[in-house]
Motif scaffolding. Structure first.
Motif, PDB file in Angstrom:
ATOM      1  N   UNK A  39      -8.656  -8.427  -2.095  1.00 39.81           N
ATOM      2  CA  UNK A  39      -8.979  -7.274  -1.247  1.00 39.81           C
ATOM      3  C   UNK A  39      -7.864  -6.243  -1.286  1.00 39.81           C
ATOM      4  N   UNK A  40      -6.617  -6.711  -1.190  1.00 43.00           N
ATOM      5  CA  UNK A  40      -5.470  -5.799  -1.225  1.00 43.00           C
ATOM      6  C   UNK A  40      -5.430  -5.060  -2.555  1.00 43.00           C
ATOM      7  N   UNK A  41      -5.584  -5.793  -3.654  1.00 40.47           N
ATOM      8  CA  UNK A  41      -5.514  -5.169  -4.967  1.00 40.47           C
ATOM      9  C   UNK A  41      -6.608  -4.152  -5.207  1.00 40.47           C
ATOM     10  N   UNK A  42      -7.809  -4.446  -4.742  1.00 36.91           N
ATOM     11  CA  UNK A  42      -8.926  -3.517  -4.938  1.00 36.91           C
ATOM     12  C   UNK A  42      -8.699  -2.221  -4.175  1.00 36.91           C
ATOM     13  N   UNK A  43      -8.323  -2.321  -2.898  1.00 33.17           N
ATOM     14  CA  UNK A  43      -8.117  -1.108  -2.110  1.00 33.17           C
ATOM     15  C   UNK A  43      -6.898  -0.328  -2.616  1.00 33.17           C
ATOM     16  N   UNK A  44      -5.865  -1.040  -3.046  1.00 36.07           N
ATOM     17  CA  UNK A  44      -4.700  -0.347  -3.615  1.00 36.07           C
ATOM     18  C   UNK A  44      -5.094   0.468  -4.838  1.00 36.07           C
ATOM     19  N   UNK A  45      -6.088  -0.004  -5.589  1.00 39.29           N
ATOM     20  CA  UNK A  45      -6.539   0.716  -6.774  1.00 39.29           C
ATOM     21  C   UNK A  45      -7.242   2.025  -6.432  1.00 39.29           C
ATOM     22  N   UNK A  46      -7.609   2.196  -5.175  1.00 40.92           N
ATOM     23  CA  UNK A  46      -8.304   3.425  -4.763  1.00 40.92           C
ATOM     24  C   UNK A  46      -7.343   4.490  -4.239  1.00 40.92           C
ATOM     25  N   UNK A  47      -6.086   4.135  -4.064  1.00 40.13           N
ATOM     26  CA  UNK A  47      -5.109   5.081  -3.511  1.00 40.13           C
ATOM     27  C   UNK A  47      -4.865   6.208  -4.507  1.00 40.13           C
ATOM     28  N   UNK A  48      -4.873   7.431  -4.010  1.00 42.76           N
ATOM     29  CA  UNK A  48      -4.594   8.588  -4.853  1.00 42.76           C
ATOM     30  C   UNK A  48      -5.807   9.168  -5.543  1.00 42.76           C
ATOM     31  N   UNK A  49      -7.011   8.728  -5.181  1.00 40.29           N
ATOM     32  CA  UNK A  49      -8.251   9.280  -5.744  1.00 40.29           C
ATOM     33  C   UNK A  49      -8.262   9.266  -7.275  1.00 40.29           C
ATOM     34  N   UNK A  50      -8.119   8.101  -7.894  1.00 40.36           N
ATOM     35  CA  UNK A  50      -8.116   8.031  -9.356  1.00 40.36           C
ATOM     36  C   UNK A  50      -9.456   8.445  -9.953  1.00 40.36           C
ATOM     37  N   UNK A  51      -9.407   8.945 -11.174  1.00 37.45           N
ATOM     38  CA  UNK A  51     -10.620   9.343 -11.883  1.00 37.45           C
ATOM     39  C   UNK A  51     -11.249   8.171 -12.626  1.00 37.45           C
ATOM     40  N   UNK A  52     -10.432   7.155 -12.942  1.00 38.17           N
ATOM     41  CA  UNK A  52     -10.917   5.940 -13.596  1.00 38.17           C
ATOM     42  C   UNK A  52     -10.459   4.744 -12.778  1.00 38.17           C
ATOM     43  N   UNK A  99       0.829  -1.206   0.000  1.00 39.49           N
ATOM     44  CA  UNK A  99       0.000   0.000   0.000  1.00 39.49           C
ATOM     45  C   UNK A  99       0.867   1.261   0.000  1.00 39.49           C
ATOM     46  N   UNK A 100       1.911   1.283   0.808  1.00 40.92           N
ATOM     47  CA  UNK A 100       2.768   2.472   0.869  1.00 40.92           C
ATOM     48  C   UNK A 100       3.557   2.653  -0.423  1.00 40.92           C
ATOM     49  N   UNK A 101       3.935   1.549  -1.053  1.00 37.08           N
ATOM     50  CA  UNK A 101       4.629   1.623  -2.334  1.00 37.08           C
ATOM     51  C   UNK A 101       3.721   2.250  -3.393  1.00 37.08           C
ATOM     52  N   UNK A 102       2.483   1.773  -3.461  1.00 32.15           N
ATOM     53  CA  UNK A 102       1.530   2.351  -4.410  1.00 32.15           C
ATOM     54  C   UNK A 102       1.271   3.813  -4.059  1.00 32.15           C
ATOM     55  N   UNK A 103       1.208   4.123  -2.763  1.00 32.36           N
ATOM     56  CA  UNK A 103       1.020   5.504  -2.344  1.00 32.36           C
ATOM     57  C   UNK A 103       2.126   6.414  -2.861  1.00 32.36           C
ATOM     58  N   UNK A 104       3.360   5.957  -2.784  1.00 32.31           N
ATOM     59  CA  UNK A 104       4.478   6.760  -3.298  1.00 32.31           C
ATOM     60  C   UNK A 104       4.326   7.000  -4.794  1.00 32.31           C
ATOM     61  N   UNK A 105       3.930   5.975  -5.525  1.00 30.92           N
ATOM     62  CA  UNK A 105       3.720   6.136  -6.966  1.00 30.92           C
ATOM     63  C   UNK A 105       2.623   7.144  -7.258  1.00 30.92           C
ATOM     64  N   UNK A 106       1.635   7.210  -6.360  1.00 36.04           N
ATOM     65  CA  UNK A 106       0.480   8.079  -6.558  1.00 36.04           C
ATOM     66  C   UNK A 106       0.617   9.432  -5.864  1.00 36.04           C
ATOM     67  N   UNK A 107       1.808   9.705  -5.335  1.00 36.09           N
ATOM     68  CA  UNK A 107       2.029  10.994  -4.677  1.00 36.09           C
ATOM     69  C   UNK A 107       1.338  11.126  -3.340  1.00 36.09           C
ATOM     70  N   UNK A 108       1.103   9.990  -2.681  1.00 35.78           N
ATOM     71  CA  UNK A 108       0.440   9.995  -1.380  1.00 35.78           C
ATOM     72  C   UNK A 108       1.452   9.675  -0.283  1.00 35.78           C
TER      73      UNK A 108
END
Length: 232
Positions: A141-154, A95-104
């Motif tokens: 579950x992990x993959x779905x919530x990770x997809x929500x990180x960074x408030x994506x538009x799609x 989650x934190x890795x994806x957050x870094x990619x998403x500027x979170x």
């Protein structure tokens, strides 16, 4: 938001697995894609995400052709399968890795995880388990919530209801409905489950042998119409 024109995918053996002449998915729509195995659902999502190249035609995301530019990627998130995960990380590390990619930052990610703690059902966070050691359902579950990180538009989710227990399915349906309530978020869901898809999407497109055979605005009659179609 999503524009498809003359999109085909033909493999080296000559088999055409997708042939969509025209399809527009406007911003803010919750879009459901249904069909039998081999209908082309995952192929379509893979083309949307530039994971494979089209044989002809194109997909545009917010006016950007996905296979000629990467500028659409910061606003788009997806979970298709466990290949999107990094097996040697724990859930928190991922989650934190994806957050870094998403500027979170860490606090941003923690705030999102706190919102969805019920969805995890006490089986994922603080368990010090690598993602590769989680069950298929918990990986999802992990993959779905990770997809929500960074408030994506799609947000694109392939078979999100599979391998989940009934309680988690109900929680996931609420997550998708909440996303769909945001006029700035476009949600695309594919599923074999007609009931769940009709419940969370306001438009349903059915694929058969790679072609669009139904395009329905969801109504009280939609489920029966789809069940009758696939019963043939």
């Amino acid at each position: 938001m999503i524009q498809v024109d003359q999109l085909t995918k033909i493999y080296d053996n000559g088999v055409k697995v997708l042939d969509i002449t025209n399809l527009d998915i406007p911003k803010g729509q919750s879009f459901g894609l249904v069909g039998n195995n081999g209908a082309g659902k995952t192929t379509f999502f893979s083309l949307l995400l530039d994971l494979i190249q089209p044989s002809s035609g194109y997909v545009k995301n917010n006016g950007i052709q996905v296979n000629t530019s990467e500028t659409w990627k910061p606003t788009t998130a997806a979970f298709l399968d466990e290949s999107f995960l990094i097996g040697y990380l724990t859930a928190e590390e991922y989650f934190y890795f994806i957050g870094e990619l998403r500027g979170q930052n860490k606090a941003d990610v923690d705030a999102l995880l706190a919102k969805h703690v019920d969805f995890f059902n006490g089986e994922i966070l603080n368990k010090k388990k690598y993602l590769r050691d989680l069950s298929k359902g918990n990986q999802k579950k992990v993959g779905i919530i990770a997809a929500l990180i960074g408030n994506p538009e799609v947000v694109i989710l392939d078979e999100p209801f599979a391998n989940l227990d009934p309680t988690t399915v109900n929680r996931l349906k609420k997550i998708i409905k909440d996303l769909a309530d945001d006029p700035n978020v476009t949600v695309l869901v594919s599923s074999h489950d007609l009931v769940h898809t009709v419940e969370v999407c306001n438009r349903i497109v059915a694929l058969h042998l790679g072609e669009v055979v139904k395009d329905i605005q969801t109504s009280p009659e939609t489920l029966k119409e789809l069940e009758d179609f696939f019963a043939v």
